[in-house]
Every structure is written in structure tokens, then in C-alpha cells.
Design an enzyme around this catalytic site. Structure first.
Site, mmCIF file in Angstrom:
data_model
loop_
_atom_site.group_PDB
_atom_site.id
_atom_site.type_symbol
_atom_site.label_atom_id
_atom_site.label_comp_id
_atom_site.label_asym_id
_atom_site.label_seq_id
_atom_site.Cartn_x
_atom_site.Cartn_y
_atom_site.Cartn_z
ATOM 1 C CB SER A 154 -11.419 7.002 -3.684
ATOM 2 O OG SER A 154 -10.226 7.482 -3.095
ATOM 3 C CE LYS A 176 -5.516 0.347 0.436
ATOM 4 N NZ LYS A 176 -6.614 -0.216 1.166
ATOM 5 N NE ARG A 216 -3.931 7.360 5.959
ATOM 6 C CZ ARG A 216 -4.732 7.801 6.922
ATOM 7 N NH1 ARG A 216 -4.285 7.938 8.138
ATOM 8 N NH2 ARG A 216 -5.981 8.111 6.655
ATOM 9 C CE LYS A 222 -3.655 2.275 2.508
ATOM 10 N NZ LYS A 222 -4.542 2.223 3.653
HETATM 11 C C1 PBG Z 1 -7.017 3.010 5.065
HETATM 12 C C2 PBG Z 1 -7.506 2.881 3.689
HETATM 13 C C3 PBG Z 1 -7.426 3.852 2.715
HETATM 14 C C4 PBG Z 1 -7.986 3.325 1.567
HETATM 15 C C5 PBG Z 1 -8.409 2.058 1.852
HETATM 16 N N1 PBG Z 1 -8.087 1.776 3.179
HETATM 17 C C6 PBG Z 1 -7.010 5.251 2.747
HETATM 18 C C7 PBG Z 1 -5.849 5.789 3.417
HETATM 19 O O1 PBG Z 1 -4.799 5.186 3.612
HETATM 20 O O2 PBG Z 1 -6.028 6.947 3.753
HETATM 21 C C8 PBG Z 1 -8.115 4.060 0.292
HETATM 22 C C9 PBG Z 1 -9.015 3.472 -0.686
HETATM 23 C C10 PBG Z 1 -9.446 4.426 -1.742
HETATM 24 O O3 PBG Z 1 -8.893 5.525 -1.932
HETATM 25 O O4 PBG Z 1 -10.394 4.065 -2.451
HETATM 26 N N2 PBG Z 1 -7.503 2.105 5.925
#
Ligand code: PBG
Length: 325
Positions: A275, A249, A218, A196
Site C-alpha cells: 500500500s 513483501k 509487529r 514479510k
Molecule cells: C497483515 C497484512 C498486512 C499487509 C498485508 N497483510 C499489514 C500488516 O502487517 O500490518 C500489508 C499490505 C499492504 O500494505 O498493502 N495481515
């Protein structure tokens, strides 16, 4: 003159020829639809940052689940918007919290639908970080692990089919595995968001989940976008700890990572078409800059071509319709 490319041209002459030699096929089987579940009943409120997606109370989430099942979409992933947030994210491991309630309602409405739950504190903490904060305003990795284990067990007890940790704390997969096993859930798989990246493409999600960090960022626990090698380290560590499925992701800017993780591991691999990727395409479509439907199908197909076995995407419902559901 006979050019070698002629061989390729000959196979592109008709749609049916192209169908026969197509290497990648996008199917409804490949899609998982994310849902944002909230308190109350009768709530179905469009999310401004994610047009076409909704904050859903448990009853409406159940309705949506029935809809997904009727489109033959195999699964959903749930994110929670709790009634209240605190420093330790305690609404995230409350057995009567938003996600457990939604799981039960969905399982009643569509028992076959695979219900995956996001296991992370950021939706439940008032500071918006994915873990608890120590006295130096840093995320306390080890103190967070126990809470994640608790959350996973609470989701499992409510009927979740698969747990998806996305917090990026070190050691979480092992702790969650152990917690599940000791509570009688050794049959439930863990889908780890192992790879991630710290991405700007999460913007619309953070608005939807009200999970923007209130201070800092983060970068300490999510991966640095320029780096590829550490993806393999993260993937290997999570497999070692017991991950059954890995997730990369975001998806689109990270197709090379999907391909490398696919080649380096032998567990199923999912990609999260996040997203920002969704919102970007919709915005371009709305401005009539792009054929949205075609771009959506191309994007999803290419994520598969890179090596993903399935895709978590806000487009799941629309894609299923486009694929003839
Ligand atoms: C955090 C999480 C995030 C997403 C999924 N799980 C966002 C983040 O790290 O702020 C993002 C998914 C998306 O943007 O569709 N638990």
C-alpha cells in the site's frame, strides 16, 4: 574510437530493436488485484489512504471481479473488514463472515478468476495484532495456529482457490496444510507470505483495514528490514512445511531479497507491491512530480526483473489497461 558499449547502443536504436532484446516483459498475466471486502450491499466506498481502491460489499466485489476478468487479470486477493472485532478475531473464521460471502459472490460472477484469501487475524482482532494475546500482552504463537487453520478451512469451504497466510506465526503453513488436507482440500495451494518485513510501507493498508496494533508493534513476529539472511531461513522453513508459492513483501525496497529468494528456492515467487508503495507513487503523481503511468510500469517491470513471477498490486487494473487490455 570504437568503444565496447557501441554494441549496446546499436541494439537501442529503435523501439522494435529494443523489444527484441528485452529481458523482462510485464504482462497482464503477472497481476493480482487486492480487494477489501466489507459487510452490506451496494457499498463501494473509496479508501482515503488508497485512492482508487474501495471497500466493497460482496455484490460490488463481484462486479469488480467481473471487471478484472474482462481485463484478463488472473487473480484477486481478498482482505476482510468485518462488522465486529474481538480479542480472538472470531469474525475471521465465521463461515458467514465477510470474506466467505465475498468469495461466493465472486465465484458466481467470475468463476475463472483465482480467488486468494488473506489468512491472518489482524483484520479481525480488536487489538489489531496478527494473533491472540497472552497474559503478558505478547502474541501467543501456538494458540493462534489453530485459529488460522480454522480460517483457512472456512475460506476453502466458501470456494477460495488459494490460501495466503500473512500472519508470520511460526508453524502456520504446516498447520494450515494439515487442516486443509483433513477437510478434503488437499488440492488447494498455499501461498505463504514467508518473507514479510516489519515495514512502514504498510501504513495505508492498516488504515484501510483498520488493523493498526492498539499497543506495541509487529517487530516480534515480522522481519527486521536490515536483515537479508533470515529471508532465506523463513523461505526454507515455509517450503518445508508445504508452501506452494512464496511471497516477499514489501517489494520495492526489497528487490535484493526477491532476487536472493528467487535464487535460493525453486517454488514460484510473488512480490507484494504494498500500500505505501502505491500511495507514494500516486501522491507524487498528483503533485505532478512524476509521470505516474511510466513510473508504475517501470516499478512493476523491475519487480519482475528482480525475480518475481507475479505481483500483488493495487495498480493491477490500471497496469492491465496500460498494457492494452
Ligand atoms: C497483515 C497484512 C498486512 C499487509 C498485508 N497483510 C499489514 C500488516 O502487517 O500490518 C500489508 C499490505 C499492504 O500494505 O498493502 N495481515
Amino acid at each position: 574510437m570504437a568503444f565496447p558499449q557501441q554494441r549496446l547502443r546499436r541494439l537501442r536504436r529503435t523501439e522494435n530493436l529494443r523489444r527484441l532484446v528485452r529481458q523482462t516483459r510485464l504482462a497482464i498475466d503477472d497481476l493480482v488485484y487486492p480487494m477489501f471486502v466489507c459487510p452490506g450491499s451496494g457499498v463501494r466506498k473509496e479508501i482515503s489512504s488508497l485512492p482508487g481502491c474501495y471497500h466493497l460489499s460482496a455484490d460490488k466485489a463481484a462486479e469488480q471481479a467481473r471487471q478484472l476478468a474482462s481485463l484478463r487479470i488472473p487473480g484477486t486477493i481478498l482482505f476482510g473488514l468485518p462488522a465486529s472485532k474481538d480479542a480472538r478475531g472470531s469474525s475471521g473464521y465465521d463461515p458467514s463472515g465477510v470474506v466467505p460471502q465475498a468469495i461466493k459472490a465472486i465465484k458466481d460472477a467470475a468463476p475463472e478468476l483465482v480467488v486468494i484469501t488473506d489468512v491472518c487475524l489482524c483484520e479481525y482482532t480488536d487489538h489489531g495484532h496478527c494473533g491472540v494475546i497472552d497474559s503478558n500482552q505478547q502474541v501467543d504463537n501456538d494458540a493462534t495456529l489453530e485459529l488460522l487453520g480454522k480460517m483457512a478451512v472456512v475460506h476453502a469451504q466458501a470456494g477460495a482457490d488459494m490460501l495466503a497466510p500473512s500472519d508470520m506465526m511460526d508453524g502456520r503453513v504446516g498447520v494450515i496444510r494439515k487442516a486443509l488436507d483433513s477437510e478434503g482440500f488437499s488440492h488447494l495451494p498455499i501461498m505463504s507470505c514467508a518473507v514479510k518485513y516489519c515495514s512502514a510501507f504498510y501504513g495505508p493498508f492498516r488504515e484501510a483495514a483498520d488493523s493498526t496494533p492498539q499497543f506495541g508493534n509487529r517487530r516480534g513476529y515480522q522481519m527486521d528490514p536490515p536483515n537479508a539472511r533470515e529471508a532465506l531461513l523463513e523461505a526454507a522453513a515455509d517450503i518445508e512445511e508445504g508452501a506452494d508459492i512464496l511471497v516477499v513483501k514489501p517489494a520495492l525496497p526489497y528487490l535484493d531479497i526477491i532476487s536472493q529468494v528467487r535464487a535460493a528456492t525453486d517454488v514460484p515467487l510473488a512480490a507484494y507491491n504494498v500500500s505505501g508503495e502505491y500511495a507514494m507513487l500516486l501522491a507524487a503523481e498528483e503533485k505532478k512530480l512524476i509521470d505516474g503511468e511510466a513510473a508504475m510500469l517501470e516499478m512493476l517491470t523491475c519487480i519482475k526483473r528482480a525475480g518475481a513471477d507475479f505481483i500483488l498490486t493495487y495498480f493491477a487494473e490500471r497496469a492491465a489497461r496500460a498494457l492494452g487490455a
